[in-house]
Design an enzyme around this catalytic site. Structure first.
Site, short mmCIF file in Angstrom:
data_model
loop_
_atom_site.label_atom_id
_atom_site.label_comp_id
_atom_site.label_asym_id
_atom_site.label_seq_id
_atom_site.Cartn_x
_atom_site.Cartn_y
_atom_site.Cartn_z
N LYS A 189 -1.77 21.65 0.54
CA LYS A 189 -0.56 20.98 1.03
C LYS A 189 -0.70 19.48 0.85
O LYS A 189 -1.37 18.80 1.62
CB LYS A 189 -0.30 21.27 2.51
CG LYS A 189 1.11 20.86 2.89
CD LYS A 189 1.28 20.39 4.31
CE LYS A 189 1.05 18.93 4.50
NZ LYS A 189 2.02 18.03 3.86
N GLY A 211 -6.70 12.13 6.67
CA GLY A 211 -5.45 11.57 7.18
C GLY A 211 -5.72 10.72 8.40
O GLY A 211 -6.82 10.19 8.58
N SER A 212 -4.70 10.63 9.24
CA SER A 212 -4.81 9.72 10.39
C SER A 212 -5.70 10.32 11.48
O SER A 212 -5.88 11.54 11.58
CB SER A 212 -3.42 9.45 10.95
OG SER A 212 -2.87 10.65 11.43
N GLY A 263 -5.88 14.14 12.83
CA GLY A 263 -7.22 14.73 12.73
C GLY A 263 -7.67 15.33 14.06
O GLY A 263 -8.33 16.37 14.11
N GLU A 300 -11.82 13.57 7.55
CA GLU A 300 -12.06 12.21 7.09
C GLU A 300 -10.85 11.40 7.54
O GLU A 300 -9.73 11.68 7.13
CB GLU A 300 -12.22 12.20 5.56
CG GLU A 300 -13.14 11.09 5.09
CD GLU A 300 -12.43 9.76 4.96
OE1 GLU A 300 -12.70 8.87 5.79
OE2 GLU A 300 -11.60 9.62 4.06
N CYS A 316 -8.59 4.08 3.46
CA CYS A 316 -9.43 4.23 4.65
C CYS A 316 -10.63 3.29 4.56
O CYS A 316 -11.23 2.94 5.57
CB CYS A 316 -9.83 5.67 4.87
SG CYS A 316 -10.29 6.50 3.37
N GLU A 333 -6.93 0.54 13.44
CA GLU A 333 -6.58 0.63 12.03
C GLU A 333 -5.09 0.35 11.85
O GLU A 333 -4.25 1.00 12.47
CB GLU A 333 -6.91 2.03 11.49
CG GLU A 333 -6.71 2.12 9.99
CD GLU A 333 -7.09 3.48 9.42
OE1 GLU A 333 -6.64 4.50 9.96
OE2 GLU A 333 -7.84 3.50 8.43
P1 ADP Z 1 -1.06 9.42 7.05
O1 ADP Z 1 -0.64 8.54 8.18
O2 ADP Z 1 -2.19 8.93 6.25
O3 ADP Z 1 0.08 9.99 6.25
P2 ADP Z 1 -1.19 11.93 8.48
O4 ADP Z 1 -2.31 12.34 9.34
O5 ADP Z 1 0.15 11.75 9.08
O6 ADP Z 1 -1.74 10.63 7.77
O7 ADP Z 1 -1.02 12.91 7.25
C1 ADP Z 1 -2.08 13.41 6.48
C2 ADP Z 1 -1.75 14.83 6.08
O8 ADP Z 1 -1.73 15.64 7.25
C3 ADP Z 1 -0.38 15.00 5.44
O9 ADP Z 1 -0.46 15.95 4.40
C4 ADP Z 1 0.46 15.51 6.58
O10 ADP Z 1 1.57 16.26 6.16
C5 ADP Z 1 -0.53 16.38 7.31
N1 ADP Z 1 -0.19 16.64 8.73
C6 ADP Z 1 0.56 15.89 9.57
N2 ADP Z 1 0.63 16.46 10.78
C7 ADP Z 1 -0.09 17.60 10.72
C8 ADP Z 1 -0.41 18.64 11.67
N3 ADP Z 1 0.04 18.62 12.92
N4 ADP Z 1 -1.20 19.65 11.25
C9 ADP Z 1 -1.69 19.68 10.00
N5 ADP Z 1 -1.42 18.74 9.07
C10 ADP Z 1 -0.63 17.71 9.42
#
Ligand code: ADP
Length: 499
Positions: A174, A227-228, A232, A249, A283, A384
């Site tokens: 995804k 991701g964030s 995470g 990460e 990051c 961050e």
């Molecule tokens: P960023 O701020 O770097 O976009 P996110 O954490 O929002 O970081 O997104 C990183 C990835 O995690 C994206 O592919 C996003 O669609 C996915 N994501 C966001 N929310 C969820 C969740 N609740 N469960 C799993 N994946 C998620």
């Protein structure tokens, strides 16, 4: 406008929901790249059922053969490098020089993974018994859920999926909803290279639906997420509850330290690249600059001049240094931190606002920003921001610099500029980060070394290098007893046991 599809059960298919979202260019939001599926849980369910079939076949394919397919993937990415870089810049904004680097990272990761197909070492060790062999070897695990962010649309998926595939797993991918086009090109290439179709599933959509369904699915035992920190945490809680293998990460608050004895010109190039490359959305971005007293004032005034002269613009234009932020929400977040920094008493020396001019009207642009007189502990020094914002802290000694570097909850990368070899080695030892650069910026990881951080940056795993292969495979131990009699481990082998 082109409508894109998921790749599920060996076919490019429309989402079960019948719904789509627009993917827009962050440098010009009137430029719509295409419509991408807003998939639902049913799509994830179908993907899991198909991936289970794919896994059964793929796990029995010899690892060197799996590696050969990845080598072909690398060759195809080489051929399509410019096209992918262009698509990537169009959908996420960083300049072409950077997106080409992103693609190159994917190529390097492919070729490294290809050769790993002929290694995947186990161990053969002496048994404590006579006429008995003891060895370990690696087995695939199953279906891996791969959830990735927008800032490295090709490199990060390759860091995760090449080792996962090489080890014999199937993947459900995804991509971030901001970069579905690069994700689609990547899956096309995997298939063109000969990956059996059910081994890879591409499910587009939003994190709270598709990402969540992947994380919560009981038939997906492995999840890799970049991701964030906030997301995470949610992913980590679910995986913990379900006993899943998880690689996280997340954030960083990376510092570049410049000491009085440094090559200041080199340090200047380093901080400009580290802080404002990818518009600060890495990051590993340099978001803190720790300057020693003796060079502080001169360095800072030069830095401000250089930051002001960086050219903002569309990353597909030749002389652009800094592209837009990924979205309006990202820009608003950066603006909130500008307000916070000023309220806390830091000096805003440059930037801090949206650029003016017609060419910026339709994009999420933000000027490279520098705060001086930042104290350790201020929120702009601790949190961050993920934008082009650099906080400068003044210190008297290397020890103070080390303390400030370590005084945040993150621990991804750090950098020190010094000519003193003793201090350089002390930095390697004492800075609490997964990566420390000496006389180089905080960004720029190489594909064949482990990548990741300590503290709240991650959960102890690494991507890339040799370590990631441990994450995507299970260690199995085999004992072969050819003595022809019952030998009892832990009982028969204490000193003095007669033959
Ligand atoms: P960023 O701020 O770097 O976009 P996110 O954490 O929002 O970081 O997104 C990183 C990835 O995690 C994206 O592919 C996003 O669609 C996915 N994501 C966001 N929310 C969820 C969740 N609740 N469960 C799993 N994946 C998620």
């Amino acid at each position: 406008m082109k409508t894109f599809r998921n790749f599920i059960a060996g076919q490019w298919t429309a989402p079960s929901t019948g719904e789509y979202f627009d993917n827009v260019n962050p440098a010009d939001t009137s430029d719509v790249i295409g419509r991408f599926p807003l998939s639902g849980e049913a799509d994830v369910q179908r993907a899991v059922e198909s991936a289970a079939r794919g896994f059964e076949r793929w796990r029995h394919t010899p690892a060197p053969e799996r590696g050969d397919i990845l080598r072909r993937v690398g060759d195809l990415i080489v051929q399509r490098k410019e096209e992918i870089a262009d698509a990537m810049t169009r959908e996420m904004g960083k300049p072409l020089t950077e997106t080409r680097g992103d693609v190159q990272e994917g190529i390097d990761t492919a070729y490294y993974a290809a050769t790993e197909g002929r290694r995947l070492f186990g161990h053969t060790v002496p048994s404590e018994m006579r006429q008995k062999w003891a060895m370990s070897f690696r087995r695939p695990i199953g279906i891996c859920g791969i959830i990735t962010p927008f800032n490295f649309p090709l490199a990060i998926p390759t860091w995760k999926m090449f080792p996962a595939l090489l080890c014999g797993n199937a993947c459900i991918f995804k991509p971030a909803e901001d970069v579905p086009h690069t994700g689609t090109l990547f899956v096309e290439i995997l298939l063109d290279a000969g990956l059996p179709p059910e081994v890879i599933q591409l499910v587009h959509g939003i994190g709270e639906t598709v990402g969540k369904a992947i994380v919560e699915h009981p038939e997906i035992p492995v999840v890799s997420f970049t991701g964030s920190t906030e997301t995470g945490r949610i992913v980590g809680e679910t995986c913990g509850r379900m006993h899943k293998r998880l690689s996280l990460e997340m954030g960083g608050k990376n510092a570049q330290i410049v000491l009085d004895d440094a090559d200041v010109d080199l340090a200047m190039e380093g901080v400009l690249w580290g802080a404002f490359g990818t518009t600060g959305q890495r990051c590993t971005a340099t978001s803190r600059l720790i300057l020693q007293d003796g060079i502080h004032d001169d360095f800072l005034s030069q830095l401000v001049d250089r930051a002001r002269s960086l050219r903002l613009g569309d990353g597909r234009k030749k002389d652009t240094d800094v592209g837009p932020l990924i979205s309006e929400a990202a820009r608003e977040k950066v603006e909130r931190y500008i307000d916070l920094g000023q309220a806390d008493g830091a000096d805003l020396l440059c930037g801090g606002r949206r650029p003016e001019g017609r060419e910026y009207e339709k994009g999420h642009f933000f000027e490279p920003t520098i705060f001086a007189r930042v104290d350790a502990g201020m929120r702009i020094e601790q949190e961050e921001i993920f934008g082009p914002v650099l906080s400068v802290v003044r210190v008297r000694t290397p020890d103070e610099a080390f303390r400030i570097n370590n005084g945040v909850k993150y621990g991804l990368s750090s950098s020190i500029y010094t000519r003193d070899v003793t201090i350089a080695f002390r930095a390697l030892n004492e800075l609490d980060n997964g990566i420390t650069y000496v006389n180089a910026p905080t960004i720029g990881a190489e594909a064949h070394l482990p990548f990741g951080g300590v503290k709240q940056t991650g959960n102890g795993h690494r991507e890339g290098g040799w370590e990631v292969y441990e994450f995507y495979s299970e260690t199995k131990v085999g004992y072969l007893d050819f003595s022809g009699r019952l030998q009892r481990a832990q009982i028969d082998n204490y000193p003095g046991t007669p033959d």
